[in-house]
Structure formats: C-alpha cells, structure tokens
Write a protein that holds these residues in place. Structure first.
Motif, PDB file in Angstrom:
ATOM      1  N   ALA A   1      -0.541 -16.609   8.076  1.00  0.00           N
ATOM      2  CA  ALA A   1      -0.750 -17.912   8.885  1.00  0.00           C
ATOM      3  C   ALA A   1      -1.952 -18.731   8.138  1.00  0.00           C
ATOM      4  O   ALA A   1      -1.848 -19.978   8.214  1.00  0.00           O
ATOM      5  N   GLN A   2      -2.958 -18.339   7.605  1.00  0.00           N
ATOM      6  CA  GLN A   2      -4.180 -18.779   7.338  1.00  0.00           C
ATOM      7  C   GLN A   2      -3.665 -19.636   5.798  1.00  0.00           C
ATOM      8  O   GLN A   2      -4.408 -20.353   5.460  1.00  0.00           O
ATOM      9  N   CYS A   3      -2.425 -19.345   5.310  1.00  0.00           N
ATOM     10  CA  CYS A   3      -2.046 -19.938   4.048  1.00  0.00           C
ATOM     11  C   CYS A   3      -1.175 -21.011   4.262  1.00  0.00           C
ATOM     12  O   CYS A   3      -1.019 -21.700   3.409  1.00  0.00           O
ATOM     13  N   VAL A   4      -0.853 -21.587   5.583  1.00  0.00           N
ATOM     14  CA  VAL A   4      -0.150 -22.582   5.740  1.00  0.00           C
ATOM     15  C   VAL A   4      -0.909 -23.519   6.560  1.00  0.00           C
ATOM     16  O   VAL A   4      -1.530 -23.433   7.458  1.00  0.00           O
TER      17      VAL A   4
ATOM     18  N   GLU B   1      -4.820 -21.637  13.500  1.00  0.00           N
ATOM     19  CA  GLU B   1      -5.947 -22.434  14.242  1.00  0.00           C
ATOM     20  C   GLU B   1      -5.045 -23.312  15.381  1.00  0.00           C
ATOM     21  O   GLU B   1      -5.617 -23.813  16.438  1.00  0.00           O
ATOM     22  N   VAL B   2      -4.015 -23.363  15.441  1.00  0.00           N
ATOM     23  CA  VAL B   2      -3.035 -24.156  16.220  1.00  0.00           C
ATOM     24  C   VAL B   2      -2.768 -23.431  17.645  1.00  0.00           C
ATOM     25  O   VAL B   2      -2.785 -22.669  17.799  1.00  0.00           O
ATOM     26  N   GLU B   3      -2.987 -24.541  18.649  1.00  0.00           N
ATOM     27  CA  GLU B   3      -3.039 -23.831  20.042  1.00  0.00           C
ATOM     28  C   GLU B   3      -1.410 -23.527  20.342  1.00  0.00           C
ATOM     29  O   GLU B   3      -0.554 -24.058  20.007  1.00  0.00           O
ATOM     30  N   VAL B   4      -1.315 -22.663  21.322  1.00  0.00           N
ATOM     31  CA  VAL B   4      -0.205 -22.107  21.937  1.00  0.00           C
ATOM     32  C   VAL B   4       0.587 -23.233  22.628  1.00  0.00           C
ATOM     33  O   VAL B   4       0.039 -24.072  23.308  1.00  0.00           O
ATOM     34  N   GLY B   5       1.924 -23.631  22.312  1.00  0.00           N
ATOM     35  CA  GLY B   5       2.726 -24.455  23.058  1.00  0.00           C
ATOM     36  C   GLY B   5       2.763 -25.833  22.144  1.00  0.00           C
ATOM     37  O   GLY B   5       3.357 -26.793  22.528  1.00  0.00           O
ATOM     38  N   SER B   6       1.997 -25.889  20.682  1.00  0.00           N
ATOM     39  CA  SER B   6       1.957 -27.135  20.110  1.00  0.00           C
ATOM     40  C   SER B   6       3.340 -26.972  19.021  1.00  0.00           C
ATOM     41  O   SER B   6       3.834 -25.921  18.637  1.00  0.00           O
ATOM     42  N   THR B   7       3.703 -28.271  18.607  1.00  0.00           N
ATOM     43  CA  THR B   7       4.651 -28.223  17.401  1.00  0.00           C
ATOM     44  C   THR B   7       3.843 -29.015  16.671  1.00  0.00           C
ATOM     45  O   THR B   7       3.315 -30.357  16.571  1.00  0.00           O
ATOM     46  N   VAL B   8       3.931 -28.409  15.327  1.00  0.00           N
ATOM     47  CA  VAL B   8       3.435 -29.099  14.103  1.00  0.00           C
ATOM     48  C   VAL B   8       4.234 -28.874  13.011  1.00  0.00           C
ATOM     49  O   VAL B   8       5.379 -28.573  12.874  1.00  0.00           O
ATOM     50  N   THR B   9       3.970 -29.684  11.813  1.00  0.00           N
ATOM     51  CA  THR B   9       4.626 -30.058  10.802  1.00  0.00           C
ATOM     52  C   THR B   9       3.799 -29.290   9.489  1.00  0.00           C
ATOM     53  O   THR B   9       2.608 -29.515   9.302  1.00  0.00           O
ATOM     54  N   VAL B  10       4.621 -28.375   8.588  1.00  0.00           N
ATOM     55  CA  VAL B  10       4.006 -27.790   7.524  1.00  0.00           C
ATOM     56  C   VAL B  10       3.629 -28.919   6.382  1.00  0.00           C
ATOM     57  O   VAL B  10       4.452 -29.751   6.046  1.00  0.00           O
ATOM     58  N   LYS B  11       2.484 -28.874   6.179  1.00  0.00           N
ATOM     59  CA  LYS B  11       1.920 -29.758   4.940  1.00  0.00           C
ATOM     60  C   LYS B  11       1.943 -29.088   3.638  1.00  0.00           C
ATOM     61  O   LYS B  11       2.276 -29.997   2.666  1.00  0.00           O
ATOM     62  N   LYS B  12       1.444 -27.998   3.619  1.00  0.00           N
ATOM     63  CA  LYS B  12       1.143 -27.398   2.300  1.00  0.00           C
ATOM     64  C   LYS B  12       1.273 -25.956   2.457  1.00  0.00           C
ATOM     65  O   LYS B  12       0.746 -25.237   3.475  1.00  0.00           O
ATOM     66  N   ILE B  13       1.687 -25.301   1.627  1.00  0.00           N
ATOM     67  CA  ILE B  13       1.433 -23.488   1.633  1.00  0.00           C
ATOM     68  C   ILE B  13       0.810 -23.465   0.378  1.00  0.00           C
ATOM     69  O   ILE B  13       1.033 -23.585  -0.730  1.00  0.00           O
ATOM     70  N   GLU B  14      -0.227 -22.463   0.750  1.00  0.00           N
ATOM     71  CA  GLU B  14      -1.307 -21.885  -0.457  1.00  0.00           C
ATOM     72  C   GLU B  14      -1.002 -20.570  -0.789  1.00  0.00           C
ATOM     73  O   GLU B  14      -0.368 -19.921   0.046  1.00  0.00           O
ATOM     74  N   GLY B  15      -1.543 -20.494  -1.947  1.00  0.00           N
ATOM     75  CA  GLY B  15      -1.242 -19.023  -2.628  1.00  0.00           C
ATOM     76  C   GLY B  15      -0.553 -18.962  -3.733  1.00  0.00           C
ATOM     77  O   GLY B  15      -0.180 -19.961  -4.224  1.00  0.00           O
ATOM     78  N   ASP B  16      -0.667 -17.518  -4.391  1.00  0.00           N
ATOM     79  CA  ASP B  16       0.008 -17.385  -5.771  1.00  0.00           C
ATOM     80  C   ASP B  16       1.462 -17.562  -5.797  1.00  0.00           C
ATOM     81  O   ASP B  16       1.994 -17.730  -4.699  1.00  0.00           O
TER      82      ASP B  16
ATOM     83  N   LYS C   1       3.423 -17.092  -2.065  1.00  0.00           N
ATOM     84  CA  LYS C   1       4.194 -18.469  -1.580  1.00  0.00           C
ATOM     85  C   LYS C   1       5.461 -18.517  -1.340  1.00  0.00           C
ATOM     86  O   LYS C   1       6.050 -18.794  -0.609  1.00  0.00           O
ATOM     87  N   ARG C   2       6.274 -17.707  -2.273  1.00  0.00           N
ATOM     88  CA  ARG C   2       7.531 -17.685  -2.450  1.00  0.00           C
ATOM     89  C   ARG C   2       8.165 -16.652  -1.088  1.00  0.00           C
ATOM     90  O   ARG C   2       9.073 -17.096  -0.560  1.00  0.00           O
ATOM     91  N   ARG C   3       7.394 -15.828  -0.725  1.00  0.00           N
ATOM     92  CA  ARG C   3       7.651 -14.909   0.432  1.00  0.00           C
ATOM     93  C   ARG C   3       7.634 -15.674   1.688  1.00  0.00           C
ATOM     94  O   ARG C   3       8.299 -15.431   2.262  1.00  0.00           O
ATOM     95  N   ILE C   4       6.505 -16.463   1.703  1.00  0.00           N
ATOM     96  CA  ILE C   4       6.506 -17.462   2.779  1.00  0.00           C
ATOM     97  C   ILE C   4       7.550 -18.374   3.045  1.00  0.00           C
ATOM     98  O   ILE C   4       8.127 -18.477   4.097  1.00  0.00           O
ATOM     99  N   MET C   5       7.896 -18.826   1.902  1.00  0.00           N
ATOM    100  CA  MET C   5       9.008 -19.870   1.979  1.00  0.00           C
ATOM    101  C   MET C   5      10.559 -19.296   2.119  1.00  0.00           C
ATOM    102  O   MET C   5      11.317 -19.829   2.683  1.00  0.00           O
ATOM    103  N   ASP C   6      10.453 -17.820   1.963  1.00  0.00           N
ATOM    104  CA  ASP C   6      11.608 -17.327   2.106  1.00  0.00           C
ATOM    105  C   ASP C   6      12.007 -16.917   3.560  1.00  0.00           C
ATOM    106  O   ASP C   6      13.046 -16.840   4.040  1.00  0.00           O
ATOM    107  N   MET C   7      10.826 -17.091   4.405  1.00  0.00           N
ATOM    108  CA  MET C   7      10.974 -16.954   5.788  1.00  0.00           C
ATOM    109  C   MET C   7      11.541 -18.183   6.434  1.00  0.00           C
ATOM    110  O   MET C   7      11.701 -18.082   7.574  1.00  0.00           O
TER     111      MET C   7
END
Length: 72
Positions: A66-69, A5-20, A24-30
């Motif tokens: 991206a929907q899980c982050v 949902e974030v606009e192009v050109g924005s800088t954001v901070t990861v707050k939480k990763i959802e999923g099993d 979740k591990r696969r996303i964190m490995d990236m």
C-alpha cells in the motif's frame, strides 16, 4: 498521498505505482493500475492489511504494498 494513509470509507484514484519492475508488475496484476478507483473498506487493527474494493472485487493489500501506491 499513499494508499496506506487514506481513511476508511474513502474512494480514491490511483495516480502512480512506485517500485521496481517485478514488484510493480505484481501490484498491477492484482488490478491496481493507474486511473482505477479504489474504495477503502477497512483496515486491520494494527494497520496491516488494508482491505479495498477494486474493479468490483475485494482485495487485501499488505501495508508495504500500500505504501507503493500513490493516490489522489
């Protein structure tokens, strides 16, 4: 707010990763972990994938991933 949902050109901070555990591990490995900054470089015309800069390198993330982050 979710990463897809974030606009192009924005800088954001990861707050939480959802999923099993494995998903979740696969996303964190990236390199997408809690507290890391993400810069949204561009989004494909149909919204999939999203290209981000994380930890100094470019990464393309599928819309489903991206929907899980949760970011702020």
């Amino acid at each position: 707010m979710k990463l897809n949902e974030v606009e192009v050109g924005s800088t954001v901070t990861v707050k939480k990763i959802e999923g099993d555990g494995a998903y979740k591990r696969r996303i964190m490995d990236m390199g997408i972990t809690k507290g890391v900054e993400l810069y949204i470089r561009k989004v494909a015309p149909l919204g999939d994938p999203v290209e981000i800069t994380v930890r100094g390198y470019e990464l393309s993330v599928r819309k489903n991933d991206a929907q899980c982050v949760e970011v702020e």
